[in-house]
Write an enzyme that holds these catalytic residues in place. Structure first.
Site, mmCIF file in Angstrom:
data_model
loop_
_atom_site.group_PDB
_atom_site.id
_atom_site.type_symbol
_atom_site.label_atom_id
_atom_site.label_comp_id
_atom_site.label_asym_id
_atom_site.label_seq_id
_atom_site.Cartn_x
_atom_site.Cartn_y
_atom_site.Cartn_z
ATOM 1 N N SER A 147 60.102 -19.004 55.515
ATOM 2 C CA SER A 147 59.588 -19.875 54.513
ATOM 3 C C SER A 147 59.973 -21.305 54.777
ATOM 4 O O SER A 147 58.926 -22.259 54.279
ATOM 5 C CB SER A 147 60.142 -19.318 53.259
ATOM 6 O OG SER A 147 59.664 -17.911 52.819
ATOM 7 N N ARG A 153 67.446 -15.314 49.074
ATOM 8 C CA ARG A 153 66.507 -14.123 49.706
ATOM 9 C C ARG A 153 67.024 -13.466 51.138
ATOM 10 O O ARG A 153 67.713 -14.261 51.920
ATOM 11 C CB ARG A 153 65.125 -14.692 49.996
ATOM 12 C CG ARG A 153 64.338 -15.228 48.842
ATOM 13 C CD ARG A 153 63.234 -15.979 49.079
ATOM 14 N NE ARG A 153 62.153 -15.068 49.880
ATOM 15 C CZ ARG A 153 61.087 -15.663 50.546
ATOM 16 N NH1 ARG A 153 61.102 -16.925 50.758
ATOM 17 N NH2 ARG A 153 60.415 -14.834 51.053
ATOM 18 N N GLY A 187 63.852 -19.287 45.798
ATOM 19 C CA GLY A 187 62.974 -18.750 44.658
ATOM 20 C C GLY A 187 63.383 -19.687 43.594
ATOM 21 O O GLY A 187 63.185 -19.126 42.253
ATOM 22 N N THR A 188 63.970 -20.856 43.832
ATOM 23 C CA THR A 188 64.299 -21.610 42.609
ATOM 24 C C THR A 188 63.219 -21.946 41.570
ATOM 25 O O THR A 188 63.582 -21.964 40.431
ATOM 26 C CB THR A 188 65.080 -22.769 43.194
ATOM 27 O OG1 THR A 188 64.291 -23.515 43.666
ATOM 28 C CG2 THR A 188 66.301 -22.537 43.998
ATOM 29 N N LYS A 191 64.003 -22.504 49.156
ATOM 30 C CA LYS A 191 62.965 -21.690 49.707
ATOM 31 C C LYS A 191 63.680 -20.014 49.254
ATOM 32 O O LYS A 191 63.166 -19.080 49.874
ATOM 33 C CB LYS A 191 62.499 -21.578 51.033
ATOM 34 C CG LYS A 191 62.036 -22.898 51.664
ATOM 35 C CD LYS A 191 60.922 -23.186 50.744
ATOM 36 C CE LYS A 191 59.736 -22.535 50.646
ATOM 37 N NZ LYS A 191 58.726 -23.100 49.549
ATOM 38 N N ALA A 196 51.572 -17.455 53.044
ATOM 39 C CA ALA A 196 51.810 -16.277 54.390
ATOM 40 C C ALA A 196 52.502 -16.987 55.346
ATOM 41 O O ALA A 196 52.412 -18.333 55.818
ATOM 42 C CB ALA A 196 50.484 -16.045 54.912
ATOM 43 N N LYS A 234 53.482 -21.873 46.360
ATOM 44 C CA LYS A 234 54.138 -20.684 46.486
ATOM 45 C C LYS A 234 53.587 -19.287 47.008
ATOM 46 O O LYS A 234 52.445 -19.266 46.672
ATOM 47 C CB LYS A 234 54.852 -20.567 45.188
ATOM 48 C CG LYS A 234 55.301 -22.016 44.416
ATOM 49 C CD LYS A 234 56.519 -22.500 45.273
ATOM 50 C CE LYS A 234 57.108 -23.687 44.661
ATOM 51 N NZ LYS A 234 58.213 -24.465 45.298
ATOM 52 N N TYR A 241 53.849 -12.092 40.640
ATOM 53 C CA TYR A 241 53.919 -12.247 39.213
ATOM 54 C C TYR A 241 53.665 -13.596 38.695
ATOM 55 O O TYR A 241 54.278 -14.550 39.118
ATOM 56 C CB TYR A 241 55.064 -11.460 38.648
ATOM 57 C CG TYR A 241 55.233 -9.891 38.718
ATOM 58 C CD1 TYR A 241 54.893 -9.285 37.659
ATOM 59 C CD2 TYR A 241 55.904 -9.296 39.815
ATOM 60 C CE1 TYR A 241 54.695 -7.916 37.209
ATOM 61 C CE2 TYR A 241 55.793 -7.893 39.911
ATOM 62 C CZ TYR A 241 55.423 -7.085 38.856
ATOM 63 O OH TYR A 241 55.150 -6.114 38.711
#
Length: 306
Positions: free
Chosen positions: A154, A146, A65-66, A63, A272, A269, A254
């Site tokens: 997350s 993170r 961002g891999t 969690k 919330a 991904k 993005y």
């Protein structure tokens, strides 16, 4: 009859497809036609591509961002990525199959390309650093992190939705974060966010120069600067640029643009997080304060974590 024979001959002479780049919808590389040759770390294909042991591994964190990182890295033409999380070094059932099996999980690439795989659980598994070092002490490692509190939330959110989809019972977030009025040290997600504990283990085998820490919070908000740092760390020709990214207002993050084709990460991904009482959040921030300082000292840099 002659036309039929000519057609069969032309079919047999067709070249196999070139290696594919990883896609969010699960595109795959061409199937192997030969057995892996683990003695030299490669398995060749008739069109000049080969499977090779990875020169780059994204080791975590879960969690952190891999998936975003490996998708963005795959924008570079010199990088080819394994489709799935391989779990070779942390799952005994896979590790016992040996390097030939690991090699067979890698995508086909041209000799000048670099192969990368990601398995987020590697970072927090105590046995993994030594195993990777024994395979290749000069490997390049990418670690994306993170804010520890955000990562815990997350982590919970992923488990929450998984259980919801399977119609299983779930625990409210307050009940897993707090026990008898204090932070629940038995909650595994908290341990995954104690970055300095796990980093100490990796630094027993690899110098800090072999591990690049990607700021996952910045990657989400402004991906290009972080990806330029990754390019420099891997000594790649500068190639990833602003045209590769566009902000999707609907999703709130993005997405990628590659040779005119646009793609976003899976809907799972960027979910919330559940509401957490401010008092519990404050307990989490206080809990991670000292561990964060220790991590900053280990890596010689700071991060904008609460």
């Amino acid at each position: 009859m002659a036309a039929l024979l000519l057609g069969l001959l032309l079919f047999a002479m067709q070249s196999p497809p070139l290696p594919s780049r990883p896609l969010a919808d699960g595109g795959s590389s061409s199937p192997p036609t030969s057995s892996p040759a683990a003695d030299n770390g490669t398995a060749s294909h008739p069109n000049g591509t080969l499977q090779q042991l990875p020169q780059i591994i994204i080791i975590g964190v879960r969690k952190g961002g891999t998936r975003a990182l490996i998708e963005m890295l795959s924008l570079h033409s010199a990088v080819v990525a394994a489709q799935n999380e391989v779990h070779f070094f942390d799952w005994e059932s896979h590790f016992q199959k040996g390097l030939p099996w690991y090699l067979s999980q890698m995508p086909y690439a041209f000799p000048e390309q670099l192969t990368v795989e990601k398995t987020p659980a590697y970072f927090t598994s105590a046995k993994v650093p030594k195993r990777i070092y024994q395979m290749n002490p000069n490997i390049k490692l990418l670690l994306i992190l993170r804010d520890p509190t955000e990562r815990v939330l997350s982590d919970y959110t992923q488990v929450f939705y998984n259980r919801l989809q399977k119609h299983k019972r779930y625990q409210p977030i307050e009940s897993v974060l707090v026990k008898d009025g204090e932070i629940n040290l038995g909650y595994k997600a908290l341990n995954r966010s104690l970055y300095y504990v796990h980093m100490q283990n990796w630094l027993q085998y690899f110098p800090l120069e072999s591990i690049h820490v990607v700021d996952g919070d910045r990657l989400i908000k402004d991906p290009l600067p972080e990806m330029k740092k990754v390019e420099r760390f891997l000594k790649l020709e500068p190639q990833i640029n602003a045209s590769n990214f566009y902000f999707n207002k609907t999703k709130g993050f993005y997405c990628l643009r590659d040779h005119g084709r646009e793609r976003c990460l899976h809907d799972s991904k960027g979910r919330a997080h559940p509401h957490v009482a401010p008092a519990i959040l404050q307990k989490l921030y206080q809990f991670f304060h000292q561990p964060n300082k220790k991590f900053f000292e280990l890596v010689g840099r700071t991060f904008n974590w609460k």
